[in-house]
Motif scaffolding. Structure first.
Motif, mmCIF file in Angstrom:
data_model
loop_
_atom_site.group_PDB
_atom_site.id
_atom_site.type_symbol
_atom_site.label_atom_id
_atom_site.label_comp_id
_atom_site.label_asym_id
_atom_site.label_seq_id
_atom_site.Cartn_x
_atom_site.Cartn_y
_atom_site.Cartn_z
ATOM 1 N N GLY A 100 0.820 -1.207 0.000
ATOM 2 C CA GLY A 100 0.000 0.000 0.000
ATOM 3 C C GLY A 100 0.855 1.259 0.000
ATOM 4 O O GLY A 100 0.571 2.224 -0.709
ATOM 5 N N ALA A 101 1.927 1.234 0.789
ATOM 6 C CA ALA A 101 2.819 2.392 0.833
ATOM 7 C C ALA A 101 3.495 2.586 -0.513
ATOM 8 O O ALA A 101 3.548 3.690 -1.051
ATOM 9 N N LEU A 102 3.992 1.489 -1.059
ATOM 10 C CA LEU A 102 4.667 1.567 -2.341
ATOM 11 C C LEU A 102 3.711 2.035 -3.433
ATOM 12 O O LEU A 102 4.037 2.913 -4.227
ATOM 13 N N ILE A 103 2.526 1.467 -3.456
ATOM 14 C CA ILE A 103 1.579 1.771 -4.526
ATOM 15 C C ILE A 103 0.850 3.090 -4.278
ATOM 16 O O ILE A 103 0.918 4.009 -5.088
ATOM 17 N N SER A 104 0.134 3.186 -3.157
ATOM 18 C CA SER A 104 -0.685 4.374 -2.907
ATOM 19 C C SER A 104 0.144 5.646 -2.807
ATOM 20 O O SER A 104 -0.116 6.622 -3.502
ATOM 21 N N LEU A 105 1.101 5.619 -1.910
ATOM 22 C CA LEU A 105 1.920 6.815 -1.728
ATOM 23 C C LEU A 105 2.856 7.029 -2.911
ATOM 24 O O LEU A 105 3.033 8.143 -3.376
ATOM 25 N N GLY A 106 3.428 5.941 -3.409
ATOM 26 C CA GLY A 106 4.385 6.052 -4.505
ATOM 27 C C GLY A 106 3.784 6.525 -5.812
ATOM 28 O O GLY A 106 4.234 7.518 -6.388
ATOM 29 N N ILE A 107 2.768 5.840 -6.271
ATOM 30 C CA ILE A 107 2.175 6.182 -7.570
ATOM 31 C C ILE A 107 1.503 7.542 -7.537
ATOM 32 O O ILE A 107 1.669 8.351 -8.448
ATOM 33 N N SER A 108 0.723 7.801 -6.475
ATOM 34 C CA SER A 108 0.035 9.094 -6.426
ATOM 35 C C SER A 108 1.051 10.236 -6.316
ATOM 36 O O SER A 108 0.870 11.284 -6.933
ATOM 37 N N LEU A 161 4.206 10.199 -7.453
ATOM 38 C CA LEU A 161 4.857 10.329 -8.768
ATOM 39 C C LEU A 161 3.958 11.033 -9.773
ATOM 40 O O LEU A 161 4.420 11.881 -10.542
ATOM 41 N N ALA A 162 2.681 10.682 -9.764
ATOM 42 C CA ALA A 162 1.745 11.313 -10.696
ATOM 43 C C ALA A 162 1.663 12.813 -10.461
ATOM 44 O O ALA A 162 1.695 13.610 -11.408
ATOM 45 N N VAL A 163 1.584 13.204 -9.201
ATOM 46 C CA VAL A 163 1.452 14.622 -8.863
ATOM 47 C C VAL A 163 2.755 15.382 -9.127
ATOM 48 O O VAL A 163 2.730 16.560 -9.466
ATOM 49 N N ILE A 164 3.876 14.704 -9.021
ATOM 50 C CA ILE A 164 5.161 15.363 -9.271
ATOM 51 C C ILE A 164 5.467 15.455 -10.773
ATOM 52 O O ILE A 164 5.896 16.495 -11.266
ATOM 53 N N LEU A 165 5.231 14.346 -11.492
ATOM 54 C CA LEU A 165 5.686 14.276 -12.886
ATOM 55 C C LEU A 165 4.684 14.732 -13.941
ATOM 56 O O LEU A 165 5.075 15.246 -14.986
ATOM 57 N N LEU A 166 3.397 14.534 -13.704
ATOM 58 C CA LEU A 166 2.415 14.745 -14.765
ATOM 59 C C LEU A 166 1.797 16.139 -14.887
ATOM 60 O O LEU A 166 1.336 16.490 -15.971
ATOM 61 N N PRO A 167 1.738 16.960 -13.850
ATOM 62 C CA PRO A 167 1.080 18.265 -13.992
ATOM 63 C C PRO A 167 1.568 19.143 -15.141
ATOM 64 O O PRO A 167 0.739 19.770 -15.805
ATOM 65 N N PRO A 168 2.870 19.178 -15.440
ATOM 66 C CA PRO A 168 3.270 20.008 -16.586
ATOM 67 C C PRO A 168 2.653 19.548 -17.911
ATOM 68 O O PRO A 168 2.462 20.340 -18.818
ATOM 69 N N ARG A 169 2.325 18.271 -17.989
ATOM 70 C CA ARG A 169 1.777 17.720 -19.238
ATOM 71 C C ARG A 169 0.254 17.740 -19.272
ATOM 72 O O ARG A 169 -0.337 18.001 -20.311
ATOM 73 N N ILE A 170 -0.397 17.395 -18.125
ATOM 74 C CA ILE A 170 -1.859 17.251 -18.142
ATOM 75 C C ILE A 170 -2.584 18.071 -17.076
ATOM 76 O O ILE A 170 -3.805 18.074 -17.033
ATOM 77 N N GLY A 171 -1.869 18.757 -16.214
ATOM 78 C CA GLY A 171 -2.490 19.543 -15.150
ATOM 79 C C GLY A 171 -2.516 18.766 -13.836
ATOM 80 O O GLY A 171 -2.419 17.539 -13.815
ATOM 81 N N LEU A 172 -2.648 19.502 -12.736
ATOM 82 C CA LEU A 172 -2.577 18.894 -11.408
ATOM 83 C C LEU A 172 -3.722 17.934 -11.122
ATOM 84 O O LEU A 172 -3.492 16.794 -10.725
ATOM 85 N N LEU A 194 -5.608 10.510 -12.177
ATOM 86 C CA LEU A 194 -4.955 9.384 -12.848
ATOM 87 C C LEU A 194 -4.148 8.560 -11.848
ATOM 88 O O LEU A 194 -4.208 7.329 -11.854
ATOM 89 N N GLY A 195 -3.414 9.228 -10.973
ATOM 90 C CA GLY A 195 -2.644 8.518 -9.949
ATOM 91 C C GLY A 195 -3.531 7.698 -9.028
ATOM 92 O O GLY A 195 -3.210 6.559 -8.700
ATOM 93 N N VAL A 196 -4.669 8.257 -8.624
ATOM 94 C CA VAL A 196 -5.604 7.538 -7.745
ATOM 95 C C VAL A 196 -6.186 6.320 -8.458
ATOM 96 O O VAL A 196 -6.276 5.237 -7.876
#
Length: 133
Positions: free
Chosen positions: A84-92, A94-105, A111-113
């Motif tokens: 859960g830590a790896l997936i929930s905290l990790g993926i969400s 990463l999504a919030v850090i890496l994707l906003p410049p491309r698709i918005g916050l 998408l991360g959720v």
């Protein structure tokens, strides 16, 4: 649930989804309470996640999935929160850090959720039932 009744993967996914909705409410309520008590946001987020992951394991292991009794509950819980830590905290995160410049916050957060929820279902299935199919 009796041992003779077996849930289908679809039933497990629906139950997991319902628990996820309740879990989100627990997470947000604890987070809000901790912030109101002047706990810094990161600490409040980690504290809320810890309470929510414990709630999620308790309900999912007794209602959403058929726990493998040959797997010690402490080990199942450790696998559940580790993944859960790896997936929930990790993926969400990463999504919030890496994707906003491309698709918005907000699209990145959503998408991360969604991705984390799908992967969390299979991780929970494995950690509680000790199987992947």
């Amino acid at each position: 649930m009796s041992q003779q009744q077996t849930l289908t993967l679809t039933q497990k996914a629906l139950r997991f989804g319902l628990v996820g909705l309740a879990n989100t409410g627990v997470d947000l309520a604890i987070f809000a309470a901790l912030v109101a008590l002047a706990v810094p946001a990161l600490g409040a987020n980690i504290g809320a996640w810890l309470v929510a992951v414990c709630f999620s394991y308790l309900v999912n292991s007794r209602w959403s999935f058929e726990r493998d009794t040959s797997l010690h509950e402490g080990w199942a819980f450790l696998r559940f929160i580790s993944l859960g830590a790896l997936i929930s905290l990790g993926i969400s995160s990463l999504a919030v850090i890496l994707l906003p410049p491309r698709i918005g916050l907000w699209p990145a957060k959503i998408l991360g959720v969604v991705v984390a929820a799908i992967l969390n279902f299979f991780a929970a299935h494995w950690s509680i039932e000790n199987r992947l199919r």
